[in-house]
Motif scaffolding. Structure first.
Motif, mmCIF file in Angstrom:
data_model
loop_
_atom_site.group_PDB
_atom_site.id
_atom_site.type_symbol
_atom_site.label_atom_id
_atom_site.label_comp_id
_atom_site.label_asym_id
_atom_site.label_seq_id
_atom_site.Cartn_x
_atom_site.Cartn_y
_atom_site.Cartn_z
ATOM 1 N N GLN A 1 -7.510 1.081 0.473
ATOM 2 C CA GLN A 1 -7.420 -0.269 0.563
ATOM 3 C C GLN A 1 -7.467 -0.868 -0.981
ATOM 4 O O GLN A 1 -6.629 -1.858 -1.282
ATOM 5 C CB GLN A 1 -8.625 -1.151 1.271
ATOM 6 N N ALA A 2 -8.481 0.064 -1.679
ATOM 7 C CA ALA A 2 -8.434 -0.483 -3.174
ATOM 8 C C ALA A 2 -7.019 -0.247 -4.104
ATOM 9 O O ALA A 2 -6.796 -0.871 -5.008
ATOM 10 C CB ALA A 2 -9.591 0.158 -3.964
ATOM 11 N N ASP B 1 2.620 -5.073 5.893
ATOM 12 C CA ASP B 1 3.959 -5.640 5.958
ATOM 13 C C ASP B 1 4.075 -6.960 6.536
ATOM 14 O O ASP B 1 4.718 -7.390 7.602
ATOM 15 C CB ASP B 1 4.992 -4.757 6.938
ATOM 16 N N CYS B 2 3.230 -8.093 6.009
ATOM 17 C CA CYS B 2 3.041 -9.371 6.464
ATOM 18 C C CYS B 2 3.694 -10.177 5.742
ATOM 19 O O CYS B 2 3.746 -10.250 4.393
ATOM 20 C CB CYS B 2 1.658 -9.553 6.384
ATOM 21 N N CYS C 1 0.744 -1.251 -0.093
ATOM 22 C CA CYS C 1 -0.125 -0.054 -0.066
ATOM 23 C C CYS C 1 1.039 1.243 0.060
ATOM 24 O O CYS C 1 1.974 1.307 0.340
ATOM 25 C CB CYS C 1 -1.029 0.237 1.048
ATOM 26 N N VAL C 2 0.211 2.475 -0.336
ATOM 27 C CA VAL C 2 1.164 3.886 -0.484
ATOM 28 C C VAL C 2 0.372 4.403 0.637
ATOM 29 O O VAL C 2 -0.645 5.162 0.504
ATOM 30 C CB VAL C 2 1.118 4.273 -1.724
ATOM 31 N N LEU C 3 1.111 4.651 1.835
ATOM 32 C CA LEU C 3 0.526 5.318 2.858
ATOM 33 C C LEU C 3 0.949 7.082 2.558
ATOM 34 O O LEU C 3 2.146 7.348 2.099
ATOM 35 C CB LEU C 3 1.116 5.020 4.347
ATOM 36 N N TYR D 1 -2.045 10.115 10.857
ATOM 37 C CA TYR D 1 -2.234 10.562 9.140
ATOM 38 C C TYR D 1 -3.583 11.339 8.963
ATOM 39 O O TYR D 1 -4.687 11.061 9.779
ATOM 40 C CB TYR D 1 -2.622 9.575 8.321
ATOM 41 N N ASP D 2 -3.592 12.627 8.386
ATOM 42 C CA ASP D 2 -4.577 13.181 7.946
ATOM 43 C C ASP D 2 -4.979 13.116 6.618
ATOM 44 O O ASP D 2 -4.668 13.748 5.737
ATOM 45 C CB ASP D 2 -4.443 14.898 8.240
ATOM 46 N N MET D 3 -5.630 11.790 6.334
ATOM 47 C CA MET D 3 -5.862 11.520 5.163
ATOM 48 C C MET D 3 -7.081 11.669 4.511
ATOM 49 O O MET D 3 -8.167 11.393 5.207
ATOM 50 C CB MET D 3 -5.665 9.646 5.224
#
Length: 223
Positions: free
Chosen positions: A86-87, A131-132, A28-30, A76-78
């Motif tokens: 998630q998509a 990160d699993c 994912c891109v945080l 995070y202020d996303m």
């Protein structure tokens, strides 16, 4: 084996808690964090997010166990919604259920998914492990199939867990949900006591211990 399906399309909005738990989102891109601090556990990190949320500055937070070193709690202020975030993640992991699970606020009923659960806003879909390393045995690999077909086939094969790559549409039916995850990412307002599974989260210094090979080539690690 070839599979042929006739689709019957309808729309349903279903939310659940148990059905939406135990999910993994990798690759994912945080966004850039609004701020970062060091905390001892995820509950303390959630409390920090609540403080910033009062001023509209925390919509999501991440926590990574690191033995007290570094700023492991990020705020995070996303502006993006959790389903949209998630998509954009390439890897999805989730348990096999009797119904199809979609990480959105709505889900579509088809022949493949006669019932479905929408793990969107306000559900345990707001708790994610990242990160699993997946350590369960691979029962079967189905390359190049849609996500809902993957869920159906893994259900037919009596798998326990699904590991799916969105970019390549590769589906792995797993014999167990065994994994080790380094990071927890949570939408503000998600009840971590109800939704989290701390037993799957490891400290940053732990080594992965993988199951013996099932004979099926494992998915490639994506940096």
């Amino acid at each position: 084996m070839q599979w042929a399906f006739i689709f019957i399309v309808g729309l349903t909005v279903v939310t659940g808690q148990q059905e939406c738990k135990n999910a993994v989102f990798n690759a994912c891109v945080l966004p850039e964090p609004y701020t970062a601090v060091n905390e001892n556990d995820i509950a303390a990190c959630a409390a920090i997010c609540s403080v910033y949320a009062a001023t509209g500055s925390c919509s999501m937070y991440s926590f990574e166990a690191n033995d007290g070193i570094g700023e492991n709690c990020k705020i995070y202020d996303m502006q993006t919604s959790i389903p949209d975030f998630q998509a954009a993640c390439n890897e999805v992991g989730l348990p096999v259920h009797d119904e199809c699970i979609f990480y959105d606020d709505e889900c579509t009923v088809t022949n493949l998914c006669p019932t479905c659960t929408a793990c969107g806003t306000g559900t345990c879909g707001g708790y994610m492990q990242m990160d699993c390393e997946f350590q369960g045995l691979i029962m079967e690999r189905h390359p190049g199939i849609p996500f809902d077909t993957c869920q159906l086939l893994c259900r037919i094969e009596r798998a326990t867990y699904i590991h799916y790559y969105r970019e390549s549409n590769d589906c792995y039916c797993m014999a167990s949900d065994k994994r080790a995850c380094k990071k927890q990412v949570v939408q503000y307002g998600t009840d971590i006591n109800t939704c989290s599974d701390a037993s799957k989260v490891s400290s940053a210094n732990e080594e992965w211990i993988e199951d013996p090979s099932s004979g099926v080539p494992p998915p490639k690690k994506i940096a």
